[in-house]
Design an enzyme around this catalytic site. Structure first.
Site, PDB file in Angstrom:
ATOM      1  N   LYS A   1       0.894  -1.254   0.128  1.00  6.79           N
ATOM      2  CA  LYS A   1       0.125   0.075  -0.200  1.00  6.79           C
ATOM      3  C   LYS A   1       0.986   1.179  -0.087  1.00  6.79           C
ATOM      4  O   LYS A   1       2.164   1.042   0.247  1.00  6.79           O
ATOM      5  CB  LYS A   1      -0.748   0.137   1.457  1.00  6.79           C
ATOM      6  CG  LYS A   1      -1.871  -0.939   1.462  1.00  6.79           C
ATOM      7  CD  LYS A   1      -3.074  -0.676   0.851  1.00  6.79           C
ATOM      8  CE  LYS A   1      -4.355  -1.843   1.199  1.00  6.79           C
ATOM      9  NZ  LYS A   1      -4.667  -1.905   2.484  1.00  6.79           N
TER      10      LYS A   1
ATOM     11  N   HIS B   1       1.477   8.679   6.663  1.00  4.26           N
ATOM     12  CA  HIS B   1       2.530   7.915   7.560  1.00  4.26           C
ATOM     13  C   HIS B   1       3.577   8.700   7.973  1.00  4.26           C
ATOM     14  O   HIS B   1       4.492   8.203   8.935  1.00  4.26           O
ATOM     15  CB  HIS B   1       3.007   6.568   6.767  1.00  4.26           C
ATOM     16  CG  HIS B   1       2.115   5.707   6.515  1.00  4.26           C
ATOM     17  ND1 HIS B   1       1.585   5.557   5.210  1.00  4.26           N
ATOM     18  CD2 HIS B   1       1.382   4.863   7.205  1.00  4.26           C
ATOM     19  CE1 HIS B   1       0.662   4.286   5.291  1.00  4.26           C
ATOM     20  NE2 HIS B   1       0.709   4.104   6.589  1.00  4.26           N
TER      21      HIS B   1
ATOM     22  N   HIS C   1       2.174   7.187   2.341  1.00  3.32           N
ATOM     23  CA  HIS C   1       2.059   8.281   1.943  1.00  3.32           C
ATOM     24  C   HIS C   1       1.881   9.379   2.954  1.00  3.32           C
ATOM     25  O   HIS C   1       2.578   8.950   4.049  1.00  3.32           O
ATOM     26  CB  HIS C   1       0.325   8.330   1.526  1.00  3.32           C
ATOM     27  CG  HIS C   1      -0.481   7.922   2.412  1.00  3.32           C
ATOM     28  ND1 HIS C   1      -0.688   8.513   3.635  1.00  3.32           N
ATOM     29  CD2 HIS C   1      -1.313   6.635   2.482  1.00  3.32           C
ATOM     30  CE1 HIS C   1      -1.700   7.717   4.297  1.00  3.32           C
ATOM     31  NE2 HIS C   1      -2.226   6.609   3.864  1.00  3.32           N
TER      32      HIS C   1
HETATM   33  N1  ARG Z   1      -0.330  -0.851   9.842  1.00  5.43           N
HETATM   34  C1  ARG Z   1      -1.158   0.024  10.609  1.00  5.43           C
HETATM   35  C2  ARG Z   1      -1.782   0.994   9.732  1.00  5.43           C
HETATM   36  O1  ARG Z   1      -0.963   1.537   8.694  1.00  5.43           O
HETATM   37  C3  ARG Z   1      -0.559   0.544  11.719  1.00  5.43           C
HETATM   38  C4  ARG Z   1      -0.118  -0.353  12.828  1.00  5.43           C
HETATM   39  C5  ARG Z   1      -0.190   0.433  14.145  1.00  5.43           C
HETATM   40  N2  ARG Z   1       0.605  -0.430  15.076  1.00  5.43           N
HETATM   41  C6  ARG Z   1      -0.128  -1.672  15.825  1.00  5.43           C
HETATM   42  N3  ARG Z   1       0.377  -2.185  16.746  1.00  5.43           N
HETATM   43  N4  ARG Z   1      -1.460  -1.891  15.625  1.00  5.43           N
HETATM   44  O2  ARG Z   1      -2.933   1.626  10.071  1.00  5.43           O
END
Ligand code: ARG
Length: 575
Positions: free
Chosen positions: A127, A133, A130
């Site tokens: 993905k 992030h 962007h």
């Molecule tokens: N990958 C997730 C996102 O982009 C964020 C992960 C956050 N960390 C966690 N331990 N849940 O939305």
């Protein structure tokens, strides 16, 4: 460095009865108006025990304190004792500390080597990485650096979103419409396109969904072909993310993402079963959290597959076992507040008292000047493009302004990327904000380029006097012997006060998970230094005067530099 509040409390203890040193210290105030002194002590609370009017007590205390050489003046004003430090004693203390501690100035060992995990960035593979992030990435990196600087043993974790049913879809889509070359050349763009196509096609052909589910099951079972494909998607995506991390100067100690926990789920499911936490609902397993005013958490689907939240629970349990953390910090958007409240509550209900040490540090949304981003409508801004654009625009400004540099490319990178980082860390992290190029790259506002420029200006003054980081100690001599009377002007003193506050600012920013406290403080230092620079002639004839002014310049430069590095920026010597 002397803790002046403590020192004053000790002086007070001699004339005040019935209060502990810590109590006295806590009562000392720092007036916002410096005309009222550097510190003030209110006497109201003492009236009862000392059987005297507060104003009379203030008068007595002031008289006794006056004898102490750390003060230049102590005066009673109504019920207050207003204290003015001896500027020279204060200056000597601060300048000596900064010169001696150098790049360590502002750090401490209050962490006592306790383990702190900072989880940040954590993008989803395949993905786009962007502009949304960037917040987790930059705020998380600064929080890690702050904890590291105050003596914690830190671990940086990137909890990659590299698992879940979407990978079944992606594999199916790749097999039908994908090709290897495209994935190698533009991994994320290509994988995303396959994923979008999958959804388009699935509208007319629902059997695709079944195929995707079956494929994900194969992946979960570790079938070699599916596993190899998934692994390859992951690697190619990581290559793309790494480019961005490299531009930002960010590293991780672990990339244990969601997939890492796929074989650690049963363990936590067993504990939840033992504690009878789960109930069945339509064949799925959920935890009812209504007692805590939270919506129910779905832990396991009908088909036995686990979810994002299950993996977070497994990850926390694993981290406690593996790292035995003192704190486990998650820098994740505020949209996930409910998710974090749910799983941290579940961990607590599982009987783990350390649930309270798992801390969600949320932050607000970034939007673009023409509205909120949307992946589906193609309104995303790629982080890599933002960073490249920042560098390009900075290069143009450097050319136009005739900025002093040995290497335009290097400076453009340091300043352009620094500007984006600084902008991110300028506002309280919870606030939503609108990304604006004009604000980011402004050299005159309270921006990254402004602070970096001030640092370079101080570097240039020092360079003109032949002082570098290497020879500073030898050229400036014993800081205790500086002719401090030459730097006791108001602008010099205001600057010194800010330098003195720096170590406390760092601790405060770490404890509140708020790097913007540091950002604001170094803007203040930069402004104060510029005032000093404009008000005073630094490179004067008189050797003693020059040396004292250069020492303060050096201390200001060092402190700004330490601050910039803590934010994850660079501190160019020329610009
Ligand atoms: N990958 C997730 C996102 O982009 C964020 C992960 C956050 N960390 C966690 N331990 N849940 O939305």
């Amino acid at each position: 460095m002397i803790n002046f509040k403590r020192k004053i409390a000790e002086c007070l203890a001699a004339s005040v009865e019935g209060l502990l040193l810590e109590e006295l210290e806590a009562m000392i105030e720092v007036p916002t108006d410096t005309k009222l002194g550097d510190y003030a002590f209110p006497c109201f609370r003492l009236a009862k025990a000392m059987r005297k009017a507060p104003a009379a007590i203030a008068k007595d205390i002031a008289e006794k304190l006056q004898e102490n050489e750390i003060f230049s003046k102590v005066e009673p004003v109504n019920a207050y004792v207003n204290m003015f430090l001896s500027r020279e004693a204060f200056l000597s203390e601060v300048v000596t500390a900064v010169l001696q501690e150098g790049s360590r100035f502002g750090g401490s060992d209050i962490g006592q080597n306790r383990k702190v995990i900072v989880e940040f960035s954590s993008p989803n593979i395949a993905k786009p990485f962007h502009i949304g992030h960037i917040r987790s990435t930059v705020i998380g990196n600064a929080i890690y650096k702050l904890y590291d600087f105050i003596g914690y043993d830190t671990v940086r974790i990137n909890h990659l979103g590299d698992y879940g049913t979407q990978f079944g879809k992606m594999i199916v889509a790749y097999r039908r419409w994908g090709n290897k070359e495209d994935v190698v050349n533009t991994p994320i763009k290509s994988l995303l396109a396959y994923y979008v196509k999958f959804h388009e096609e699935a509208e007319n052909d629902p059997s695709l969904e079944d195929e995707a589910r079956a494929t994900f099951t194969k992946l979960e079972k570790g079938e070699p072909e599916e596993t190899a494909l998934w692994q390859w998607f992951r690697e190619e995506s990581l290559k793309e993310f790494s480019r961005v991390y490299q531009m930002l100067g960010i590293e991780f100690d672990s990339y244990a993402g969601e997939s890492f926990y796929s074989d650690k789920m049963q363990h936590v499911i067993d504990i939840m079963n033992d504690k009878k936490l789960m109930v069945e609902s339509d064949g799925a397993q959920i935890v009812d959290l209504s007692e805590y005013n939270l919506s129910p958490a779905l832990i396991m689907k009908k088909d036995g597959s686990t979810l994002y939240i299950t993996r977070d629970i497994a990850a926390a349990v694993y981290r406690k076992d593996h790292y035995d953390f003192y704190r486990n910090i998650y820098v994740v958007a505020s949209q996930q507040n409910l998710h974090f409240q749910q799983w941290i509550k579940i961990v607590e209900l599982m009987g783990f008292p350390w649930a309270k040490d798992c801390i969600h540090v949320p932050f607000g949304l970034v939007s673009l000047e023409d509205g909120v981003m949307s992946t589906r409508e193609g309104r995303v801004v790629f982080l890599e493009d933002v960073l490249n654009k920042a560098v390009e625009q900075t290069r143009a400004i450097i050319m136009e302004k005739n900025v002093n540099t040995d290497n335009v490319d290097v400076t453009a990178k340091q300043v352009g990327i620094g500007a984006v980082i600084f902008n991110e860390l300028s506002n309280s992290k919870i606030k939503d904000y609108v990304f604006s190029w004009d604000k980011v790259l402004n050299f005159d506002g309270e921006t990254g380029p402004y602070v970096q420029y001030t640092h370079a200006r101080a570097a240039s003054v020092l360079r003109n006097a032949g002082i570098t980081e290497e020879n500073a100690e030898a050229s400036l001599g014993d800081p205790k012997k500086l002719a401090l009377e030459y730097i006791s002007s108001d602008s010099a003193y205001d600057l010194t006060r800010l330098l003195y506050a720096f170590p406390g600012i760092i601790i405060d920013a770490a404890e509140r998970y708020e790097p913007s406290i540091v950002t604001r403080h170094i803007v203040d230092i930069a402004q104060c230094f510029n005032r000093f620079y404009h008000n005073e002639h630094i490179l004067v004839e008189d050797e003693n005067e020059k040396k004292a002014k250069l020492a303060l310049t050096y201390a200001a430069k060092q402190t700004i530099k330490n601050g910039l590095l803590l934010l994850g920026m660079e501190a160019p010597e020329r610009m």
